[in-house]
Design a protein around this motif. Structure first.
Motif, short mmCIF file in Angstrom:
data_model
loop_
_atom_site.label_atom_id
_atom_site.label_comp_id
_atom_site.label_asym_id
_atom_site.label_seq_id
_atom_site.Cartn_x
_atom_site.Cartn_y
_atom_site.Cartn_z
N LEU A 39 0.86 -1.18 0.00
CA LEU A 39 0.00 0.00 0.00
C LEU A 39 0.90 1.22 0.00
CD1 LEU A 39 -2.45 -1.11 2.82
CD2 LEU A 39 -3.06 -0.79 0.43
N ILE A 40 0.67 2.06 -0.98
CA ILE A 40 1.52 3.22 -1.18
C ILE A 40 0.64 4.45 -1.30
CG2 ILE A 40 3.04 4.27 -2.94
CD1 ILE A 40 4.22 1.50 -3.34
N GLY A 41 1.13 5.57 -0.81
CA GLY A 41 0.36 6.79 -0.97
C GLY A 41 0.85 7.87 -0.03
N PRO A 42 0.45 9.10 -0.31
CA PRO A 42 0.93 10.21 0.51
C PRO A 42 0.44 10.11 1.94
CG PRO A 42 -0.67 10.96 -1.15
CD PRO A 42 -0.38 9.53 -1.43
N SER A 43 1.11 10.82 2.80
CA SER A 43 0.72 10.89 4.20
C SER A 43 -0.72 11.38 4.31
CB SER A 43 1.68 11.84 4.91
OG SER A 43 1.34 11.93 6.26
N GLY A 44 -1.49 10.72 5.16
CA GLY A 44 -2.88 11.13 5.34
C GLY A 44 -3.84 10.51 4.35
N SER A 45 -3.36 9.59 3.50
CA SER A 45 -4.23 9.02 2.48
C SER A 45 -5.09 7.88 3.01
CB SER A 45 -3.43 8.58 1.26
OG SER A 45 -2.42 7.67 1.61
N GLY A 46 -4.84 7.45 4.25
CA GLY A 46 -5.71 6.44 4.85
C GLY A 46 -5.09 5.05 4.98
N LYS A 47 -3.80 4.94 4.70
CA LYS A 47 -3.15 3.63 4.72
C LYS A 47 -3.19 2.99 6.10
CE LYS A 47 0.78 5.45 3.43
NZ LYS A 47 0.45 6.89 3.52
N SER A 48 -2.82 3.75 7.11
CA SER A 48 -2.82 3.19 8.47
C SER A 48 -4.23 2.88 8.93
CB SER A 48 -2.18 4.18 9.46
OG SER A 48 -0.82 4.37 9.16
N THR A 49 -5.15 3.75 8.59
CA THR A 49 -6.55 3.53 8.97
C THR A 49 -7.06 2.23 8.36
OG1 THR A 49 -6.89 5.91 9.10
CG2 THR A 49 -8.86 4.54 8.96
N LEU A 50 -6.69 1.99 7.11
CA LEU A 50 -7.12 0.76 6.45
C LEU A 50 -6.58 -0.46 7.21
CD1 LEU A 50 -8.47 -0.75 4.16
CD2 LEU A 50 -6.45 -0.35 2.75
N LEU A 51 -5.28 -0.46 7.52
CA LEU A 51 -4.73 -1.60 8.25
C LEU A 51 -5.41 -1.75 9.61
CD1 LEU A 51 -0.85 -1.70 7.63
CD2 LEU A 51 -2.71 -2.71 6.31
N ARG A 52 -5.65 -0.61 10.26
CA ARG A 52 -6.26 -0.69 11.60
C ARG A 52 -7.69 -1.22 11.53
NH1 ARG A 52 -3.65 4.38 12.78
NH2 ARG A 52 -5.67 5.40 12.75
N CYS A 53 -8.39 -0.96 10.45
CA CYS A 53 -9.74 -1.52 10.29
C CYS A 53 -9.66 -3.03 10.07
CB CYS A 53 -10.47 -0.87 9.13
SG CYS A 53 -11.04 0.81 9.49
N LEU A 54 -8.64 -3.47 9.32
CA LEU A 54 -8.51 -4.91 9.05
C LEU A 54 -8.27 -5.68 10.33
CD1 LEU A 54 -6.32 -4.91 5.80
CD2 LEU A 54 -8.80 -5.23 6.01
N ASN A 55 -7.59 -5.05 11.26
CA ASN A 55 -7.26 -5.69 12.52
C ASN A 55 -8.29 -5.36 13.61
OD1 ASN A 55 -5.67 -7.30 14.06
ND2 ASN A 55 -4.18 -5.73 14.59
N TYR A 56 -9.32 -4.64 13.25
CA TYR A 56 -10.37 -4.20 14.15
C TYR A 56 -9.82 -3.36 15.32
CZ TYR A 56 -15.01 -4.17 16.22
OH TYR A 56 -16.22 -3.77 16.71
N LEU A 57 -8.74 -2.66 15.06
CA LEU A 57 -8.30 -1.65 16.02
C LEU A 57 -9.18 -0.42 15.84
CD1 LEU A 57 -4.42 -1.97 15.69
CD2 LEU A 57 -5.84 -2.74 17.60
N GLU A 59 -13.14 0.58 14.13
CA GLU A 59 -14.39 0.08 13.53
C GLU A 59 -14.74 0.99 12.36
OE1 GLU A 59 -17.46 -1.66 15.73
OE2 GLU A 59 -18.01 -2.18 13.67
N PRO A 60 -14.91 0.43 11.16
CA PRO A 60 -15.30 1.28 10.03
C PRO A 60 -16.64 1.96 10.31
CG PRO A 60 -14.63 -0.89 9.26
CD PRO A 60 -14.71 -0.97 10.76
N THR A 61 -16.83 3.11 9.69
CA THR A 61 -18.10 3.82 9.81
C THR A 61 -19.14 3.17 8.89
OG1 THR A 61 -16.78 5.81 10.08
CG2 THR A 61 -19.14 6.12 9.76
N GLY A 62 -18.69 2.69 7.75
CA GLY A 62 -19.60 2.06 6.80
C GLY A 62 -18.88 0.97 6.02
N GLY A 63 -19.68 0.17 5.31
CA GLY A 63 -19.10 -0.90 4.50
C GLY A 63 -18.87 -2.15 5.33
N ARG A 64 -18.34 -3.17 4.69
CA ARG A 64 -18.17 -4.46 5.34
C ARG A 64 -16.79 -5.02 5.09
NH1 ARG A 64 -23.08 -7.18 5.99
NH2 ARG A 64 -21.89 -8.26 7.58
N ILE A 65 -16.30 -5.78 6.08
CA ILE A 65 -15.03 -6.49 5.94
C ILE A 65 -15.26 -7.94 6.36
CG2 ILE A 65 -12.64 -6.68 6.75
CD1 ILE A 65 -12.69 -3.72 7.42
N TRP A 66 -14.73 -8.85 5.56
CA TRP A 66 -14.76 -10.26 5.96
C TRP A 66 -13.34 -10.80 6.03
CZ3 TRP A 66 -18.16 -8.17 2.43
CH2 TRP A 66 -19.54 -8.29 2.73
#
Ligand SMILES: Nc1ncnc2c1ncn2[C@@H]1O[C@H](COP(=O)(O)OP(=O)(O)O)[C@@H](O)[C@H]1O
Ligand SMILES: [Mg+2]
Length: 295
Positions: A39-57, A59-66
């Protein structure tokens, strides 16, 4: 959802808001077993947030993860009520998903060996002798058997990060998430950590890696995902991505991170490598200090 598909992760329309800030804005993606995704992208693009959602650190506001076809986080019951996940399902998730952070977060009062043994003892409830053998085996794998009795303060940053990787592996996770694992290391210590990750990749581990080590990403990734402003802007095979990014934003980002060459998108696509005087091996290690990166 496709419960039968052999997917590790499946995300559909995942969003995450922090107040007025939309950190993730409709992420759709899948992760197959054994896949390595950078995962590549500028600072603030959501990369860490994405990983933290995958690990349930988070909780996403919307959408689903399996994960393995099982919903991560809350579920909606038959009468439409939100149901919080059970502790057992959160534990199962955390055991399946190992995470390594930029800051190593080792327990300072524990030796390297104790750091690695802790989760097998407390979470997996392995017998002490078994946990110890597992930890020693992992220390051997990361080349730090001789440091088993060292405390984190007695280890270099690179050694601490290798121990942090071993500590995550001690859960025998199904997938490993890395959030800029080398970004806080002195440049000369980066390669020892990347070597451990490379070996892990060769062994077939499923890996999601947020990194600014472009050479490493190109070498190891099956797919590169470029994010900007909470969205996936481009998903690409790495060799193509680093030479001919399709989206203007990715081209801009790469040009800035690589710090030389002027990548353009569309009809003016430019081979980034061609602009660097053929220094093919120098594309990695180009953004190891924070100041070189976008902030
Ligand atoms: N805990 C938080 N509270 C408020 N805003 C946050 C929080 N975590 C992240 N953000 C915001 O969400 C966006 C994405 O952040 P992040 O996922 O850390 O990006 P990246 O890892 O790509 O640098 C940024 O605008 C960031 O400021
Ligand atoms: Mg981050």
């Amino acid at each position: 959802m496709s419960g039968a598909a052999p997917l590790v992760f499946r995300l559909e329309g995942v969003t995450k808001d922090y107040g007025p800030i939309r950190a993730l804005d409709g992420i759709d993606m899948t992760v197959r077993p054994g896949e390595k995704i950078c995962l590549i992208g500028p600072s603030g693009s959501g990369k860490s947030t994405l990983l933290r959602c995958l690990n349930y650190l988070e909780e996403p506001t919307g959408g689903r993860i399996w994960l393995n076809g099982e919903p991560v986080g809350h579920t909606i019951d038959s009468v439409g009520r939100r149901r919080a996940p059970s502790e057992a399902s959160i534990n199962r998730l955390r055991m399946s998903v190992g995470m390594v952070f930029q800051s190593f977060n080792l327990w300072g009062h524990m030796t390297a060996l104790q750091n690695i043994m802790e989760a097998p003892l407390r979470v997996r409830r392995l017998p002490r002798a078994h946990a110890r053998d597992l930890a020693l085996g992992l220390l051997r794998r990361i080349g730090l058997e001789d440091k088993q009795h060292a405390y984190p303060s007695e280890l270099s940053g690179g050694q601490q990060q290798r121990v942090a990787i071993a500590r995550a592996l001690a859960m025998e996770p199904q997938v490993m998430l890395f959030d800029e694992p080398t970004s806080s290391l002195d440049p000369e210590l980066v390669s020892e950590v990347l070597d451990v990750m490379r070996t892990l990749a060769q062994e077939g581990m499923t890996m999601l890696i947020v990194t600014h080590e472009m050479g490493f990403a190109e070498e190891v990734a099956d797919r590169v995902i470029f994010m900007d402003r909470g969205r996936i802007v481009e998903t690409a095979e790495p060799h193509r991505f680093f030479r001919r990014p399709e989206s203007p934003r990715a081209a801009q980002f790469l040009a800035r991170v690589v710090g030389r060459g002027r990548a353009r998108s569309g009809s003016e696509q430019h081979d980034l490598r061609a602009t660097t005087g053929g220094e093919e091996t120098e594309t990695g290690r180009l953004a190891t200090s924070k100041t070189e990166r976008e902030t």
